[in-house]
Design a protein around this motif. Structure first.
Motif, PDB file in Angstrom:
ATOM      1  N   LYS A  68       0.779   3.605   9.684  1.00 31.81           N
ATOM      2  CA  LYS A  68      -0.155   2.610   9.173  1.00 31.81           C
ATOM      3  C   LYS A  68      -0.251   1.412  10.121  1.00 31.81           C
ATOM      4  O   LYS A  68      -1.323   0.838  10.295  1.00 31.81           O
ATOM      5  N   ASP A 105       0.831  -1.208   0.000  1.00 36.90           N
ATOM      6  CA  ASP A 105       0.000   0.000   0.000  1.00 36.90           C
ATOM      7  C   ASP A 105       0.863   1.256   0.000  1.00 36.90           C
ATOM      8  O   ASP A 105       0.568   2.231  -0.708  1.00 36.90           O
ATOM      9  N   ILE A 106       1.942   1.236   0.766  1.00 34.39           N
ATOM     10  CA  ILE A 106       2.841   2.387   0.826  1.00 34.39           C
ATOM     11  C   ILE A 106       3.418   2.693  -0.557  1.00 34.39           C
ATOM     12  O   ILE A 106       3.400   3.833  -1.029  1.00 34.39           O
ATOM     13  N   ASN A 138       1.473   6.332  -7.219  1.00 30.57           N
ATOM     14  CA  ASN A 138       0.315   7.124  -7.657  1.00 30.57           C
ATOM     15  C   ASN A 138       0.486   8.606  -7.348  1.00 30.57           C
ATOM     16  O   ASN A 138      -0.034   9.454  -8.073  1.00 30.57           O
ATOM     17  N   GLY A 139       1.213   8.913  -6.257  1.00 28.11           N
ATOM     18  CA  GLY A 139       1.425  10.306  -5.892  1.00 28.11           C
ATOM     19  C   GLY A 139       2.858  10.752  -6.121  1.00 28.11           C
ATOM     20  O   GLY A 139       3.373  11.620  -5.405  1.00 28.11           O
ATOM     21  N   VAL A 179       2.378   1.605  -3.553  1.00 24.28           N
ATOM     22  CA  VAL A 179       1.353   1.953  -4.542  1.00 24.28           C
ATOM     23  C   VAL A 179       1.020   3.437  -4.426  1.00 24.28           C
ATOM     24  O   VAL A 179       0.889   4.146  -5.441  1.00 24.28           O
ATOM     25  N   LYS A 180       0.881   3.919  -3.193  1.00 25.07           N
ATOM     26  CA  LYS A 180       0.564   5.328  -2.990  1.00 25.07           C
ATOM     27  C   LYS A 180       1.721   6.235  -3.396  1.00 25.07           C
ATOM     28  O   LYS A 180       1.509   7.347  -3.891  1.00 25.07           O
TER      29      LYS A 180
END
Length: 199
Positions: free
Chosen positions: A87, A58-59, A65-66, A61-62
């Protein structure tokens, strides 16, 4: 044009500058550089390999994406571990009851695996059980499982290799783990099993 392997000598700042420019090879180097360290840290906090893996994915991927906002990050290592800690704390707050069970199991494992020979035998038996169960999976599901477990590929890498969607890969892996767990003796510690499945 540089290959993926040429990025291993780049500094974090240099890699970030390339990631901002949509360079997937630089991003993969960042992931490879920090994945195991973040997993080790999160395992100590969450006591759950699966949760640790999910948080790490998740880290990153974010981050991808950012990526445009990553130019503001001056110390990537500190940034990653701060995000991971936050998290992990969110996870523990959400599942306090489950956390106590995980810690109890972890303590149980530590107490009963103090002897190295016994632990080695336990892991050997678990490995044999996992291999036996994996042999009964469908060809595609087995391939997804082996690429994840033995070759340490991410969902995205497996999806690209097998020409599947990331969601399909995730579903295959989840189903494979359920089948494998059903073949494991109830007396074997579930946390040791998770460690084997995600190592």
């Amino acid at each position: 044009m540089k290959t993926e392997h040429s990025y291993d000598s780049y500094t974090d700042s240099e890699l970030i500058s390339h990631v901002i420019l949509d360079n997937e090879h630089a991003f993969n180097e960042l992931f490879a550089r920090y994945r195991n360290r973040l997993l080790a840290y999160l395992m100590k906090v969450c006591k759950s390999p699966e949760t640790a893996e999910e948080i790490v994915l998740d880290i990153f991927v974010k981050i991808w994406n950012g990526r445009a906002s990553m130019r503001q990050v001056e110390n990537l290592e500190a940034f990653l571990f701060t995000v991971a800690r936050n998290k992990a704390l969110d996870f523990l707050r959400q599942v306090k009851k489950s956390r106590r069970k995980q810690e109890a199991l972890w303590q149980h494992m530590q107490e009963h695996a103090a002897d190295a020979a016994d632990k080695a035998l336990l892991l050997e038996n678990l490995e044999a059980s996992i291999r036996h169960a994996a042999a009964g999976l469908s060809p595609q599901r087995k391939m997804v499982f082996l690429l994840s477990r033995d070759h340490h590929l991410t969902y995205e890498q497996i999806a690209e290799k097998l020409q599947l969607s990331s969601n399909t890969v995730r579903n295959h892996l989840s189903a494979a783990l359920q089948v494998i767990r059903s073949h494991i003796s109830p007396g074997l510690d579930v946390i040791v099993l998770c460690m084997l499945l995600t190592r």
